[in-house]
Write an enzyme that holds these catalytic residues in place. Structure first.
Site, PDB file in Angstrom:
ATOM      1  N   ASP A   1       0.852  -1.193   0.000  1.00 42.44           N
ATOM      2  CA  ASP A   1       0.000   0.000   0.000  1.00 42.44           C
ATOM      3  C   ASP A   1       0.888   1.244   0.000  1.00 42.44           C
ATOM      4  O   ASP A   1       1.702   1.420   0.903  1.00 42.44           O
ATOM      5  CB  ASP A   1      -0.891  -0.032   1.257  1.00 42.44           C
ATOM      6  CG  ASP A   1      -1.657   1.263   1.451  1.00 42.44           C
ATOM      7  OD1 ASP A   1      -1.869   1.978   0.447  1.00 42.44           O
ATOM      8  OD2 ASP A   1      -2.037   1.557   2.597  1.00 42.44           O
TER       9      ASP A   1
ATOM     10  N   ASP B   1      -1.895  -1.244  -3.684  1.00 44.76           N
ATOM     11  CA  ASP B   1      -2.213  -0.516  -4.910  1.00 44.76           C
ATOM     12  C   ASP B   1      -1.079  -0.659  -5.929  1.00 44.76           C
ATOM     13  O   ASP B   1      -0.027  -1.240  -5.633  1.00 44.76           O
ATOM     14  CB  ASP B   1      -2.501   0.963  -4.598  1.00 44.76           C
ATOM     15  CG  ASP B   1      -1.448   1.574  -3.682  1.00 44.76           C
ATOM     16  OD1 ASP B   1      -0.253   1.317  -3.917  1.00 44.76           O
ATOM     17  OD2 ASP B   1      -1.826   2.277  -2.716  1.00 44.76           O
TER      18      ASP B   1
ATOM     19  N   GLU C   1      -8.746 -20.215 -16.169  1.00 42.86           N
ATOM     20  CA  GLU C   1      -9.075 -20.795 -14.873  1.00 42.86           C
ATOM     21  C   GLU C   1     -10.231 -21.771 -15.041  1.00 42.86           C
ATOM     22  O   GLU C   1     -11.364 -21.371 -15.308  1.00 42.86           O
ATOM     23  CB  GLU C   1      -9.477 -19.729 -13.851  1.00 42.86           C
ATOM     24  CG  GLU C   1      -9.667 -20.355 -12.471  1.00 42.86           C
ATOM     25  CD  GLU C   1     -10.774 -19.735 -11.630  1.00 42.86           C
ATOM     26  OE1 GLU C   1     -10.786 -19.980 -10.415  1.00 42.86           O
ATOM     27  OE2 GLU C   1     -11.647 -19.037 -12.168  1.00 42.86           O
TER      28      GLU C   1
ATOM     29  N   ASP D   1      -4.057   3.949   2.781  1.00 41.97           N
ATOM     30  CA  ASP D   1      -5.485   3.640   2.994  1.00 41.97           C
ATOM     31  C   ASP D   1      -5.699   2.193   3.438  1.00 41.97           C
ATOM     32  O   ASP D   1      -6.839   1.731   3.573  1.00 41.97           O
ATOM     33  CB  ASP D   1      -6.315   3.974   1.742  1.00 41.97           C
ATOM     34  CG  ASP D   1      -5.962   3.081   0.549  1.00 41.97           C
ATOM     35  OD1 ASP D   1      -5.050   2.223   0.682  1.00 41.97           O
ATOM     36  OD2 ASP D   1      -6.573   3.237  -0.527  1.00 41.97           O
TER      37      ASP D   1
ATOM     38  N   ASP E   1     -10.952 -15.786 -16.079  1.00 42.00           N
ATOM     39  CA  ASP E   1     -11.709 -16.246 -14.929  1.00 42.00           C
ATOM     40  C   ASP E   1     -12.822 -17.208 -15.369  1.00 42.00           C
ATOM     41  O   ASP E   1     -13.578 -16.904 -16.293  1.00 42.00           O
ATOM     42  CB  ASP E   1     -12.320 -15.017 -14.234  1.00 42.00           C
ATOM     43  CG  ASP E   1     -12.913 -15.328 -12.881  1.00 42.00           C
ATOM     44  OD1 ASP E   1     -12.170 -15.829 -12.022  1.00 42.00           O
ATOM     45  OD2 ASP E   1     -14.115 -15.065 -12.686  1.00 42.00           O
TER      46      ASP E   1
ATOM     47  N   ASN F   1      -0.360   4.524  -0.259  1.00 39.71           N
ATOM     48  CA  ASN F   1      -0.981   5.792   0.159  1.00 39.71           C
ATOM     49  C   ASN F   1      -1.659   5.742   1.528  1.00 39.71           C
ATOM     50  O   ASN F   1      -2.410   6.641   1.885  1.00 39.71           O
ATOM     51  CB  ASN F   1      -1.970   6.284  -0.910  1.00 39.71           C
ATOM     52  CG  ASN F   1      -3.105   5.289  -1.118  1.00 39.71           C
ATOM     53  OD1 ASN F   1      -3.165   4.253  -0.441  1.00 39.71           O
ATOM     54  ND2 ASN F   1      -4.003   5.581  -2.030  1.00 39.71           N
TER      55      ASN F   1
HETATM   56  C1  GLC Z   1     -12.863 -17.298  -9.800  1.00 44.02           C
HETATM   57  C2  GLC Z   1     -12.043 -16.457  -8.872  1.00 44.02           C
HETATM   58  C3  GLC Z   1     -12.753 -16.330  -7.551  1.00 44.02           C
HETATM   59  C4  GLC Z   1     -14.102 -15.713  -7.799  1.00 44.02           C
HETATM   60  C5  GLC Z   1     -14.884 -16.475  -8.866  1.00 44.02           C
HETATM   61  C6  GLC Z   1     -16.077 -15.704  -9.340  1.00 44.02           C
HETATM   62  O1  GLC Z   1     -12.975 -18.590  -9.341  1.00 44.02           O
HETATM   63  O2  GLC Z   1     -10.765 -17.019  -8.718  1.00 44.02           O
HETATM   64  O3  GLC Z   1     -12.007 -15.584  -6.641  1.00 44.02           O
HETATM   65  O4  GLC Z   1     -14.846 -15.697  -6.603  1.00 44.02           O
HETATM   66  O5  GLC Z   1     -14.099 -16.708 -10.001  1.00 44.02           O
HETATM   67  O6  GLC Z   1     -15.681 -14.628 -10.130  1.00 44.02           O
END
Ligand code: GLC
Length: 554
Positions: free
Chosen positions: A34, A42, A283, A38, A222, A36
């Protein structure tokens, strides 16, 4: 040497082979650094630590970083609920910071992989805000709207089918304005987009091109195998003896892994492939290793979860590696022991061992690292594992993973998302403010600064492994064969590229002993041990101490 997916190594210059023989480091941006005050990590904070990741004298030496989502988001699911795919959330910085990050990474020969969330958006995304208003309009079909299957006795609408949300409950949410349900595979605030809508694709592809034009080197996709659902959306078959979580009570035949997905992915790949030097990793969402391997293409890796689900025993790892080699065959797998969705591997393995002490944990971290960086495939390291980080315990009152806690109850991913421990300061050098999650309780004695100064640290072991890997074609791209060294507690495998051979030997248990080395053309030499810095030449037998990993070469 044959490189999977191409005719020969010469086809690919070194710069475009990073997806194949490089090492990727996953940064969870909220938790890295981080700048800044908060309390949230970042992009400028990450830029400040790039020398640590690059290949200098006392730095790690990774080839690419993957950033979990940095887009504007209400953060109900850690940023995987995207409001605008083309911008940076102010909590992480600005587009100018991202440009600077890309430039600073490239100066250090580090590639930048963004996380693309294209299965769903946030319910605050302008597409959905408009789509939910009415059944007409330019965004009406951008999401998966369906009429109710009927009405119950109290006049309430019944969902179109039995599909489930991964976080629990029905995958359908009623929208009174349209008098229709929309589908959400995750939270109800994460509506799934409709990839069969012809107007959606050009929008998505122009977003992808936009990032490539900005200099991004690749993407993590994803839950890509959920992009397409069966067009008619029939109910899934129920499984009588369901698993431990609600999701496992159905066979997910119709809500993911549809045959048409291959064409959609090909369309996506054509765009990415038009930019030389790029690569992606998909993924895989709750499907098996065969599915993962089937989605693979050159420069497009796919995660499978076999290693991530493996327990800390030699037998379990042997079985997992054999399954990987069988499923992936000549294709190129990834290597993942930890990520932002699962308990960290040191915590999991210590659980298998029934131990909680620091010395054992460090030994496990080093031995596991040796496996992660010497198996066949592209390693993905998860920030903090290089200092042997454990899960933290987050009380419910401070839970940040609202998605998992509120919906699923059985799940909370905060434990593996703790702030990175850079120094022994009160706030671990992560922030000057109030950190968004607790600083790991052992940060005073487990941090980067201190491990950088110690040759016997987990970090020093990672550095040595990364250096060894960089100098060894056998370890980077060689073939793999499991060998039997006559001790069930020891995992051993050979990596071979041309004349170069490396032997990796790992003892999982707490009792040491000698093993027999496979016959070889010359004497074996220990080139790396997780227990000490000596590199002796050994005869036909070698002693392997408790939870020791050694790499030998001829
Ligand atoms: C993927 C991500 C996970 C997220 C899911 C829904 O599995 O790694 O973190 O909750 O997608 O987007």
């Amino acid at each position: 040497m044959a490189i999977p997916g191409s005719a020969s190594a010469a086809d690919l210059d070194a710069a475009s082979r990073w997806w194949l023989d490089g090492v990727v480091y996953q940064v969870y941006p909220r938790s890295f650094a981080d700048s800044n005050g908060d309390g949230v990590g970042d992009l400028p904070g990450l830029i400040d630590h790039l020398d640590y990741l690059a290949g200098g004298a006392d730095s790690l030496g990774v080839d690419a970083i993957w950033l979990s989502p940095i887009y504007p988001s209400p953060m109900l699911d850690g940023g995987y609920d995207v409001m605008d795919h083309t911008a940076v959330d102010p909590v992480f910085g600005t587009l100018a910071d991202l440009d600077r990050l890309i430039e600073e990474c490239h100066r250090r020969r580090i590639r930048v992989i963004l996380d693309l969330v294209m299965n769903h958006t946030s319910n605050l995304h302008p597409w959905f805000v408009q789509s939910r208003q009415s059944r007409t309009g330019p965004f009406a079909d951008f999401f998966l709207w369906r009429d109710p299957s009927g009405w119950d006795r109290d006049g309430r609408p019944e969902p179109p089918n039995n599909w489930l949300s991964w976080f629990g409950g029905s995958a359908w949410e009623w929208e009174p304005r349209r008098r229709q349900f929309y589908l959400h595979t995750f939270l109800s605030e994460q509506p799934d987009v409709n990839w069969r809508c012809t107007a959606l694709r050009p929008e998505m592809w122009s977003m992808v091109r936009g990032w490539l034009d900005r200099g991004v080197d690749g993407f993590r996709l994803d839950v890509f195998n959920a992009f397409l659902k069966a067009a008619e959306m029939p109910s899934n078959p129920e499984i009588a003896a369901g698993g431990s979580i609600p999701w496992d009570s159905q066979e997910h035949r119709h809500d993911k892994d549809q045959p048409e997905l291959h064409d959609l992915l090909a369309e996506f790949r054509r765009i990415v492939d038009s930019q030389p030097g790029t690569a992606t990793v998909g993924e895989l969402f709750t499907s098996g290793i065969e599915a993962a391997a089937a989605y693979w293409a050159p420069r497009h890796l796919v995660f499978d979860w076999v290693l991530l689900e493996t327990e800390w025993t030699a037998a379990s790892f042997r079985a997992a590696i054999a399954a990987r080699e069988a499923a992936w065959s000549s294709r190129w797998p990834t290597i993942v022991l930890s990520n932002h969705d699962h308990s960290r591997h040191v915590s999991r393995y210590m659980h298998t061992l029934g131990r909680r002490d620091r010395a054992t944990a460090d030994a496990v971290a080093k031995a596991a690292a040796t496996i992660a960086l010497t198996l066949r495939g592209t390693p993905f390291l998860y920030y903090g594992e290089e200092i042997g980080a454990w899960d933290i315990v987050v009380p419910r009152s401070r839970a940040q993973d609202r998605a998992a806690v509120a919906m699923a109850g059985w799940w909370n991913r905060d434990g593996c998302r703790a702030p990175m421990a850079w120094s022994g300061d009160e706030k671990a050098g992560f922030t000057s403010g109030r950190p968004w999650l607790p600083i790991p309780p052992d940060a005073a004695s487990r941090n980067v600064e201190q491990q950088r100064a110690s040759e016997s640290s987990v970090l020093a072991h990672y550095r040595r492994l990364l250096a060894l890997r960089r100098g060894s074609a056998a370890l980077r791209t060689g073939e793999l064969a499991i060998v039997d060294v006559g001790d069930p507690d020891v995992l051993a495998y050979l990596r071979r590229a041309g004349d170069e051979v490396a032997l990796v030997v790992v003892r999982f248990g707490l009792r040491g002993g000698e093993i027999e080395l496979p016959p070889a053309a010359g004497p074996w030499r220990v080139v790396l041990s997780s227990h000490d810095l000596a590199t002796p030449t050994v005869g036909s037998r070698v002693a392997v101490r408790p939870i020791e990993a050694i790499v030998l070469q001829l």
